[in-house]
Design a protein around this motif. Structure first.
Motif, PDB file in Angstrom:
ATOM      1  N   MET A  42       0.860  -1.183   0.000  1.00 48.34           N
ATOM      2  CA  MET A  42       0.000   0.000   0.000  1.00 48.34           C
ATOM      3  C   MET A  42       0.892   1.227   0.000  1.00 48.34           C
ATOM      4  SD  MET A  42      -3.084   1.127   2.424  1.00 48.34           S
ATOM      5  CE  MET A  42      -3.560   2.834   2.557  1.00 48.34           C
ATOM      6  N   ARG A  43       0.518   2.194  -0.816  1.00 49.05           N
ATOM      7  CA  ARG A  43       1.268   3.448  -0.891  1.00 49.05           C
ATOM      8  C   ARG A  43       0.397   4.553  -0.320  1.00 49.05           C
ATOM      9  NH1 ARG A  43       4.862   5.620  -5.524  1.00 49.05           N
ATOM     10  NH2 ARG A  43       5.046   7.796  -4.936  1.00 49.05           N
ATOM     11  N   SER A  51       5.387   3.398   1.430  1.00 50.58           N
ATOM     12  CA  SER A  51       4.673   2.186   1.034  1.00 50.58           C
ATOM     13  C   SER A  51       5.114   1.048   1.943  1.00 50.58           C
ATOM     14  CB  SER A  51       4.918   1.852  -0.437  1.00 50.58           C
ATOM     15  OG  SER A  51       6.272   1.561  -0.657  1.00 50.58           O
ATOM     16  N   PHE A  52       4.190   0.115   2.143  1.00 48.53           N
ATOM     17  CA  PHE A  52       4.430  -0.993   3.066  1.00 48.53           C
ATOM     18  C   PHE A  52       3.488  -2.128   2.722  1.00 48.53           C
ATOM     19  CE2 PHE A  52       1.716   2.307   4.772  1.00 48.53           C
ATOM     20  CZ  PHE A  52       0.567   1.627   5.120  1.00 48.53           C
ATOM     21  N   CYS A  53       3.855  -3.329   3.146  1.00 52.26           N
ATOM     22  CA  CYS A  53       2.989  -4.497   2.934  1.00 52.26           C
ATOM     23  C   CYS A  53       1.782  -4.373   3.856  1.00 52.26           C
ATOM     24  CB  CYS A  53       3.754  -5.787   3.216  1.00 52.26           C
ATOM     25  SG  CYS A  53       4.975  -6.155   1.963  1.00 52.26           S
ATOM     26  N   PHE A  54       0.610  -4.641   3.291  1.00 51.91           N
ATOM     27  CA  PHE A  54      -0.636  -4.450   4.028  1.00 51.91           C
ATOM     28  C   PHE A  54      -1.668  -5.425   3.490  1.00 51.91           C
ATOM     29  CE2 PHE A  54      -4.125  -1.306   5.321  1.00 51.91           C
ATOM     30  CZ  PHE A  54      -3.895  -1.450   6.682  1.00 51.91           C
ATOM     31  N   PRO A  55      -2.253  -6.262   4.323  1.00 49.81           N
ATOM     32  CA  PRO A  55      -3.272  -7.199   3.836  1.00 49.81           C
ATOM     33  C   PRO A  55      -4.575  -6.468   3.501  1.00 49.81           C
ATOM     34  CG  PRO A  55      -2.929  -7.491   6.197  1.00 49.81           C
ATOM     35  CD  PRO A  55      -1.939  -6.469   5.732  1.00 49.81           C
ATOM     36  N   SER A  56      -5.259  -6.948   2.479  1.00 46.16           N
ATOM     37  CA  SER A  56      -6.493  -6.283   2.058  1.00 46.16           C
ATOM     38  C   SER A  56      -7.561  -6.329   3.147  1.00 46.16           C
ATOM     39  CB  SER A  56      -7.013  -6.875   0.746  1.00 46.16           C
ATOM     40  OG  SER A  56      -7.181  -8.257   0.855  1.00 46.16           O
ATOM     41  N   ALA A  57      -7.575  -7.366   3.983  1.00 46.73           N
ATOM     42  CA  ALA A  57      -8.560  -7.424   5.076  1.00 46.73           C
ATOM     43  C   ALA A  57      -8.307  -6.302   6.076  1.00 46.73           C
ATOM     44  CB  ALA A  57      -8.500  -8.780   5.776  1.00 46.73           C
ATOM     45  N   GLU A  80      -9.493  -3.056   4.517  1.00 46.91           N
ATOM     46  CA  GLU A  80     -10.955  -2.933   4.600  1.00 46.91           C
ATOM     47  C   GLU A  80     -11.365  -2.513   6.013  1.00 46.91           C
ATOM     48  OE1 GLU A  80     -14.501  -2.317   3.496  1.00 46.91           O
ATOM     49  OE2 GLU A  80     -13.142  -3.079   1.974  1.00 46.91           O
ATOM     50  N   ALA A  81     -10.711  -3.057   7.028  1.00 47.55           N
ATOM     51  CA  ALA A  81     -11.004  -2.660   8.416  1.00 47.55           C
ATOM     52  C   ALA A  81     -10.676  -1.180   8.625  1.00 47.55           C
ATOM     53  CB  ALA A  81     -10.219  -3.528   9.395  1.00 47.55           C
ATOM     54  N   LEU A  82      -9.569  -0.725   8.052  1.00 45.65           N
ATOM     55  CA  LEU A  82      -9.214   0.691   8.151  1.00 45.65           C
ATOM     56  C   LEU A  82     -10.259   1.544   7.441  1.00 45.65           C
ATOM     57  CD1 LEU A  82      -7.366   3.044   8.873  1.00 45.65           C
ATOM     58  CD2 LEU A  82      -5.948   2.456   6.883  1.00 45.65           C
ATOM     59  N   ARG A  83     -10.720   1.110   6.283  1.00 48.08           N
ATOM     60  CA  ARG A  83     -11.747   1.867   5.560  1.00 48.08           C
ATOM     61  C   ARG A  83     -13.014   2.000   6.413  1.00 48.08           C
ATOM     62  NH1 ARG A  83     -13.443   1.087  -0.621  1.00 48.08           N
ATOM     63  NH2 ARG A  83     -13.272  -1.116  -0.140  1.00 48.08           N
ATOM     64  N   GLN A  84     -13.410   0.940   7.093  1.00 50.82           N
ATOM     65  CA  GLN A  84     -14.599   0.992   7.947  1.00 50.82           C
ATOM     66  C   GLN A  84     -14.394   1.959   9.120  1.00 50.82           C
ATOM     67  OE1 GLN A  84     -15.576  -3.065   8.943  1.00 50.82           O
ATOM     68  NE2 GLN A  84     -15.977  -3.601   6.813  1.00 50.82           N
ATOM     69  N   GLU A  85     -13.195   1.948   9.694  1.00 44.59           N
ATOM     70  CA  GLU A  85     -12.885   2.882  10.785  1.00 44.59           C
ATOM     71  C   GLU A  85     -12.971   4.329  10.288  1.00 44.59           C
ATOM     72  OE1 GLU A  85     -11.922   2.598  14.088  1.00 44.59           O
ATOM     73  OE2 GLU A  85     -12.255   0.436  14.120  1.00 44.59           O
ATOM     74  N   LEU A 124      -6.294   4.521   0.010  1.00 41.63           N
ATOM     75  CA  LEU A 124      -6.878   3.277   0.507  1.00 41.63           C
ATOM     76  C   LEU A 124      -7.840   2.688  -0.518  1.00 41.63           C
ATOM     77  CD1 LEU A 124      -6.975   1.447   3.002  1.00 41.63           C
ATOM     78  CD2 LEU A 124      -8.792   2.898   3.896  1.00 41.63           C
ATOM     79  N   ASN A 125      -8.680   3.516  -1.107  1.00 37.22           N
ATOM     80  CA  ASN A 125      -9.612   3.030  -2.130  1.00 37.22           C
ATOM     81  C   ASN A 125      -8.860   2.488  -3.345  1.00 37.22           C
ATOM     82  OD1 ASN A 125     -11.884   3.591  -0.607  1.00 37.22           O
ATOM     83  ND2 ASN A 125     -12.168   5.617  -1.510  1.00 37.22           N
ATOM     84  N   GLN A 126      -7.827   3.195  -3.766  1.00 38.25           N
ATOM     85  CA  GLN A 126      -7.025   2.737  -4.900  1.00 38.25           C
ATOM     86  C   GLN A 126      -6.357   1.397  -4.579  1.00 38.25           C
ATOM     87  OE1 GLN A 126      -3.864   5.414  -6.042  1.00 38.25           O
ATOM     88  NE2 GLN A 126      -3.690   4.469  -8.054  1.00 38.25           N
ATOM     89  N   PHE A 127      -5.859   1.260  -3.364  1.00 40.37           N
ATOM     90  CA  PHE A 127      -5.236   0.008  -2.944  1.00 40.37           C
ATOM     91  C   PHE A 127      -6.256  -1.141  -2.968  1.00 40.37           C
ATOM     92  CE2 PHE A 127      -4.445  -2.983   0.561  1.00 40.37           C
ATOM     93  CZ  PHE A 127      -3.223  -3.505   0.166  1.00 40.37           C
ATOM     94  N   LEU A 128      -7.441  -0.889  -2.420  1.00 41.20           N
ATOM     95  CA  LEU A 128      -8.462  -1.942  -2.355  1.00 41.20           C
ATOM     96  C   LEU A 128      -8.995  -2.307  -3.738  1.00 41.20           C
ATOM     97  CD1 LEU A 128     -10.261  -0.916   0.921  1.00 41.20           C
ATOM     98  CD2 LEU A 128      -9.038  -3.058   0.503  1.00 41.20           C
ATOM     99  N   GLU A 129      -9.075  -1.338  -4.636  1.00 36.67           N
ATOM    100  CA  GLU A 129      -9.529  -1.632  -5.997  1.00 36.67           C
ATOM    101  C   GLU A 129      -8.539  -2.547  -6.716  1.00 36.67           C
ATOM    102  OE1 GLU A 129     -10.139   2.135  -7.888  1.00 36.67           O
ATOM    103  OE2 GLU A 129     -11.852   2.617  -6.603  1.00 36.67           O
TER     104      GLU A 129
END
Length: 117
Positions: free
Chosen positions: A6-7, A16-22, A25-30, A108-113
């Protein structure tokens, strides 16, 4: 669970760093919950309705790196002006900086897409 990079774009540069999509998604909800609290504050100010101080967002993820995102919604006039305190660290480096909330949402949205399930 696969992790992608994720950047996060900052005012000057990016990280940028390694980040799991789950976790993303939790960060997006927060962040969505934080924005709702910020909208409630703005509406209360516009209508003159007293509103107790709203809870800060304190998101943490421990993985390949430790990620912390903090934002106090009570100090910003609206979500578009808000900034978050971002900390990314591992055993070798620690970065603590401010990031624009809107920019973090876009990143975050770009990363999740682009994330694969």
């Amino acid at each position: 669970m696969s992790e992608q990079r994720m950047r996060v774009n900052l005012a000057e540069g990016s990280v940028s760093f390694c980040f799991p999509s789950a976790a993303a998604e939790a960060l997006r909800q927060e962040i969505q919950a934080l924005m709702e609290r910020m909208r409630a504050i703005a509406n209360a100010k516009n209508t003159g309705t007293p509103l107790p101080p709203q809870a800060a967002m304190e998101y943490q993820h421990v993985g390949e790196v430790f990620l912390e995102v903090f934002c106090n919604p009570n100090i910003w006039p609206n979500p578009y002006a808000a900034k978050v305190l971002l900390t990314v660290r591992d055993e070798r480096i620690r970065l603590t900086t401010e990031a624009e909330l809107n920019r973090l949402v876009e990143d975050l949205n770009q990363f999740l897409e682009g994330a694969t399930p």
